[in-house]
Scaffold this motif. Sequence first.
Motif, PDB file in Angstrom:
ATOM      1  N   CYS A 198      15.837  12.401  -1.557  1.00  0.00           N
ATOM      2  CA  CYS A 198      15.128  12.755  -2.797  1.00  0.00           C
ATOM      3  C   CYS A 198      16.071  12.585  -3.984  1.00  0.00           C
ATOM      4  O   CYS A 198      17.255  12.897  -3.879  1.00  0.00           O
ATOM      5  N   TRP A 236      13.440   5.577   1.070  1.00  0.00           N
ATOM      6  CA  TRP A 236      14.474   5.959   0.111  1.00  0.00           C
ATOM      7  C   TRP A 236      15.205   4.736  -0.439  1.00  0.00           C
ATOM      8  O   TRP A 236      15.391   4.598  -1.658  1.00  0.00           O
ATOM      9  N   ASN A 245      10.617  11.397  -3.757  1.00  0.00           N
ATOM     10  CA  ASN A 245      10.743  12.670  -3.052  1.00  0.00           C
ATOM     11  C   ASN A 245      10.152  12.512  -1.672  1.00  0.00           C
ATOM     12  O   ASN A 245       8.938  12.285  -1.524  1.00  0.00           O
ATOM     13  N   VAL A 248      13.083  17.061  -7.084  1.00  0.00           N
ATOM     14  CA  VAL A 248      12.327  18.033  -6.307  1.00  0.00           C
ATOM     15  C   VAL A 248      11.171  18.522  -7.171  1.00  0.00           C
ATOM     16  O   VAL A 248      11.294  18.617  -8.389  1.00  0.00           O
TER      17      VAL A 248
END
Length: 226
Positions: free
Chosen positions: A110, A91, A102, A113
Amino acid sequence: MKPYPIFLIGLENRHCIVIGGGHEAENKVRGLLDCNATVTVIHRSLTPELEAWADEGRFTWLQRPYQPGDLHGAFLIIAERADPDTNARIWAEAEAEGALVNVMDDVAHCNFVAGSVVRQGHLTVSISTSGAAPTLAVRLRQKMEREFGPEYATFLEWMQQLRTPMSKQYPAFGERRERWYELVDSDILALIRDGRFDLARQRLTEISGIEPLTTPAASQKAKAGQ
Protein backbone atom coordinates in the motif's frame (compact mmCIF):
# COMPACT_ATOMS: atom_id res chain seq x y z
CA MET A 1 4.01 4.45 10.02
CA LYS A 2 2.53 7.95 10.20
CA PRO A 3 0.07 8.54 7.33
CA TYR A 4 -0.55 12.04 6.00
CA PRO A 5 -4.35 12.54 5.84
CA ILE A 6 -5.88 13.95 2.66
CA PHE A 7 -9.29 13.99 0.96
CA LEU A 8 -9.35 13.23 -2.77
CA ILE A 9 -11.56 15.32 -5.06
CA GLY A 10 -12.36 15.24 -8.76
CA LEU A 11 -12.60 11.44 -8.94
CA GLU A 12 -15.27 11.71 -11.62
CA ASN A 13 -12.40 12.60 -13.95
CA ARG A 14 -10.05 9.84 -12.73
CA HIS A 15 -9.88 6.14 -13.48
CA CYS A 16 -10.45 4.16 -10.28
CA ILE A 17 -10.09 0.37 -10.18
CA VAL A 18 -11.33 -2.08 -7.58
CA ILE A 19 -9.97 -5.62 -7.83
CA GLY A 20 -12.30 -8.04 -6.05
CA GLY A 21 -15.96 -8.87 -5.82
CA GLY A 22 -16.64 -9.55 -2.13
CA HIS A 23 -18.24 -7.45 0.58
CA GLU A 24 -15.08 -5.44 1.23
CA ALA A 25 -14.89 -4.56 -2.45
CA GLU A 26 -18.58 -3.66 -2.33
CA ASN A 27 -17.93 -1.18 0.50
CA LYS A 28 -15.08 0.41 -1.44
CA VAL A 29 -17.10 0.66 -4.65
CA ARG A 30 -20.01 2.21 -2.73
CA GLY A 31 -17.72 4.88 -1.33
CA LEU A 32 -16.27 5.65 -4.74
CA LEU A 33 -19.68 5.84 -6.41
CA ASP A 34 -20.85 8.18 -3.64
CA CYS A 35 -18.06 10.50 -4.81
CA ASN A 36 -19.14 10.16 -8.47
CA ALA A 37 -15.91 8.33 -9.29
CA THR A 38 -15.37 6.55 -12.60
CA VAL A 39 -14.96 2.92 -11.50
CA THR A 40 -13.88 -0.37 -13.06
CA VAL A 41 -14.28 -3.58 -11.06
CA ILE A 42 -12.21 -6.65 -11.92
CA HIS A 43 -13.32 -10.08 -10.63
CA ARG A 44 -14.96 -13.28 -11.80
CA SER A 45 -18.01 -12.84 -9.57
CA LEU A 46 -19.63 -10.06 -7.55
CA THR A 47 -21.85 -9.72 -4.53
CA PRO A 48 -25.56 -9.39 -5.45
CA GLU A 49 -25.40 -5.64 -4.72
CA LEU A 50 -22.34 -5.12 -6.91
CA GLU A 51 -23.88 -7.19 -9.68
CA ALA A 52 -27.04 -5.05 -9.53
CA TRP A 53 -24.93 -1.89 -9.82
CA ALA A 54 -23.07 -3.40 -12.76
CA ASP A 55 -26.39 -4.18 -14.48
CA GLU A 56 -27.41 -0.55 -13.92
CA GLY A 57 -24.22 0.57 -15.63
CA ARG A 58 -22.87 2.34 -12.56
CA PHE A 59 -19.38 0.94 -13.20
CA THR A 60 -17.50 -1.15 -15.75
CA TRP A 61 -17.17 -4.84 -14.86
CA LEU A 62 -14.33 -6.96 -16.22
CA GLN A 63 -15.65 -10.45 -15.41
CA ARG A 64 -12.31 -12.20 -15.04
CA PRO A 65 -9.24 -12.23 -12.76
CA TYR A 66 -6.77 -9.36 -12.74
CA GLN A 67 -4.28 -9.42 -15.61
CA PRO A 68 -1.07 -7.44 -16.13
CA GLY A 69 -1.90 -4.28 -18.06
CA ASP A 70 -5.30 -3.81 -16.37
CA LEU A 71 -3.99 -0.89 -14.33
CA HIS A 72 -2.79 1.24 -17.25
CA GLY A 73 -3.90 4.83 -16.74
CA ALA A 74 -5.34 4.18 -13.29
CA PHE A 75 -5.25 6.92 -10.67
CA LEU A 76 -6.57 4.93 -7.68
CA ILE A 77 -6.44 1.16 -7.15
CA ILE A 78 -8.01 -0.80 -4.32
CA ALA A 79 -7.61 -4.59 -4.21
CA GLU A 80 -9.06 -7.23 -1.95
CA ARG A 81 -6.21 -9.28 -0.56
CA ALA A 82 -5.38 -12.29 -2.72
CA ASP A 83 -2.39 -14.66 -2.85
CA PRO A 84 1.07 -13.12 -2.26
CA ASP A 85 2.08 -13.35 -5.92
CA THR A 86 -1.04 -11.53 -7.15
CA ASN A 87 -0.68 -8.86 -4.46
CA ALA A 88 2.94 -8.28 -5.48
CA ARG A 89 2.05 -8.03 -9.20
CA ILE A 90 -0.74 -5.53 -8.50
CA TRP A 91 1.61 -3.48 -6.35
CA ALA A 92 4.41 -3.49 -8.93
CA GLU A 93 2.14 -2.45 -11.79
CA ALA A 94 0.44 0.25 -9.69
CA GLU A 95 3.82 1.67 -8.67
CA ALA A 96 4.95 1.67 -12.29
CA GLU A 97 1.81 3.63 -13.20
CA GLY A 98 2.44 6.11 -10.40
CA ALA A 99 -1.00 5.28 -9.00
CA LEU A 100 -2.39 5.32 -5.49
CA VAL A 101 -2.75 1.68 -4.42
CA ASN A 102 -4.16 -0.12 -1.41
CA VAL A 103 -4.12 -3.90 -1.12
CA MET A 104 -6.45 -4.50 1.80
CA ASP A 105 -4.84 -5.83 4.99
CA ASP A 106 -1.43 -5.87 3.30
CA VAL A 107 0.37 -2.70 4.38
CA ALA A 108 3.56 -3.68 2.56
CA HIS A 109 1.64 -3.36 -0.70
CA CYS A 110 0.00 0.00 0.00
CA ASN A 111 1.07 3.57 -0.55
CA PHE A 112 -2.06 4.88 1.17
CA VAL A 113 -4.47 3.67 3.82
CA ALA A 114 -8.19 4.42 3.86
CA GLY A 115 -9.78 5.59 7.07
CA SER A 116 -13.08 4.56 8.58
CA VAL A 117 -15.47 7.26 7.35
CA VAL A 118 -18.46 9.10 8.80
CA ARG A 119 -20.52 11.20 6.36
CA GLN A 120 -23.31 13.66 6.97
CA GLY A 121 -23.90 15.74 3.86
CA HIS A 122 -20.88 17.99 3.37
CA LEU A 123 -19.32 16.70 6.60
CA THR A 124 -16.73 13.95 6.18
CA VAL A 125 -14.81 12.55 9.14
CA SER A 126 -12.10 9.95 8.47
CA ILE A 127 -10.49 7.93 11.26
CA SER A 128 -7.24 6.00 11.01
CA THR A 129 -5.19 4.03 13.53
CA SER A 130 -2.25 3.86 11.08
CA GLY A 131 -2.92 0.16 10.64
CA ALA A 132 -2.39 -0.62 14.33
CA ALA A 133 -6.00 -1.50 15.19
CA PRO A 134 -8.55 -1.14 12.37
CA THR A 135 -11.28 -2.48 14.66
CA LEU A 136 -10.79 0.54 16.94
CA ALA A 137 -11.31 2.80 13.94
CA VAL A 138 -14.61 1.01 13.30
CA ARG A 139 -15.75 1.50 16.91
CA LEU A 140 -14.77 5.18 16.80
CA ARG A 141 -16.71 5.57 13.56
CA GLN A 142 -19.79 4.00 15.18
CA LYS A 143 -19.45 6.39 18.10
CA MET A 144 -19.12 9.40 15.80
CA GLU A 145 -22.14 8.31 13.76
CA ARG A 146 -24.17 8.70 16.95
CA GLU A 147 -22.50 12.03 17.74
CA PHE A 148 -22.79 13.63 14.28
CA GLY A 149 -26.41 13.21 13.20
CA PRO A 150 -28.36 14.54 10.19
CA GLU A 151 -28.51 18.01 11.79
CA TYR A 152 -24.91 18.48 10.61
CA ALA A 153 -25.93 17.84 7.00
CA THR A 154 -28.69 20.44 7.28
CA PHE A 155 -26.44 22.98 9.01
CA LEU A 156 -23.75 22.62 6.36
CA GLU A 157 -26.27 22.99 3.55
CA TRP A 158 -27.29 26.30 5.11
CA MET A 159 -23.66 27.35 5.50
CA GLN A 160 -23.01 26.51 1.85
CA GLN A 161 -25.94 28.72 0.82
CA LEU A 162 -24.56 31.55 2.97
CA ARG A 163 -21.06 31.67 1.49
CA THR A 164 -21.72 34.09 -1.36
CA PRO A 165 -24.18 36.35 0.54
CA MET A 166 -21.77 36.55 3.50
CA SER A 167 -18.90 37.63 1.24
CA LYS A 168 -21.06 40.44 -0.15
CA GLN A 169 -22.51 41.45 3.23
CA TYR A 170 -19.15 41.46 5.05
CA PRO A 171 -16.30 42.20 2.60
CA ALA A 172 -13.83 42.62 5.48
CA PHE A 173 -12.39 39.16 6.21
CA GLY A 174 -12.07 39.71 9.97
CA GLU A 175 -15.71 40.63 10.44
CA ARG A 176 -16.86 37.82 8.18
CA ARG A 177 -14.78 35.30 10.12
CA GLU A 178 -16.31 36.46 13.40
CA ARG A 179 -19.78 35.93 11.98
CA TRP A 180 -18.87 32.41 10.81
CA TYR A 181 -17.57 31.47 14.25
CA GLU A 182 -20.65 32.93 15.89
CA LEU A 183 -22.84 30.79 13.65
CA VAL A 184 -20.84 27.64 14.41
CA ASP A 185 -20.77 28.32 18.17
CA SER A 186 -24.49 29.17 18.35
CA ASP A 187 -27.41 26.93 19.29
CA ILE A 188 -28.47 26.48 15.66
CA LEU A 189 -27.27 22.86 15.47
CA ALA A 190 -29.16 21.97 18.67
CA LEU A 191 -32.32 23.62 17.34
CA ILE A 192 -32.10 21.68 14.09
CA ARG A 193 -31.50 18.46 16.05
CA ASP A 194 -34.70 19.16 18.02
CA GLY A 195 -36.67 19.80 14.82
CA ARG A 196 -37.11 23.50 15.58
CA PHE A 197 -36.24 24.64 12.09
CA ASP A 198 -38.11 27.96 12.12
CA LEU A 199 -36.28 29.06 15.26
CA ALA A 200 -32.97 27.81 13.84
CA ARG A 201 -33.50 29.88 10.69
CA GLN A 202 -34.40 32.89 12.82
CA ARG A 203 -31.17 32.53 14.81
CA LEU A 204 -29.21 32.20 11.57
CA THR A 205 -30.69 35.47 10.31
CA GLU A 206 -30.04 37.25 13.59
CA ILE A 207 -26.36 36.31 13.50
CA SER A 208 -25.66 36.62 9.78
CA GLY A 209 -27.91 39.59 9.02
CA ILE A 210 -29.09 37.70 5.93
CA GLU A 211 -32.70 36.80 5.14
CA PRO A 212 -33.85 33.21 5.87
CA LEU A 213 -32.78 30.57 3.42
CA THR A 214 -34.99 28.03 1.76
CA THR A 215 -35.16 24.84 3.81
CA PRO A 216 -32.90 22.30 2.07
CA ALA A 217 -33.81 18.69 1.44
CA ALA A 218 -31.62 17.52 4.34
CA SER A 219 -33.78 19.54 6.74
CA GLN A 220 -36.89 17.80 5.56
CA LYS A 221 -35.22 14.40 5.98
CA ALA A 222 -33.99 15.30 9.44
CA LYS A 223 -37.45 16.54 10.41
CA ALA A 224 -39.04 13.36 9.14
CA GLY A 225 -36.71 11.37 11.35
CA GLN A 226 -37.86 13.15 14.52
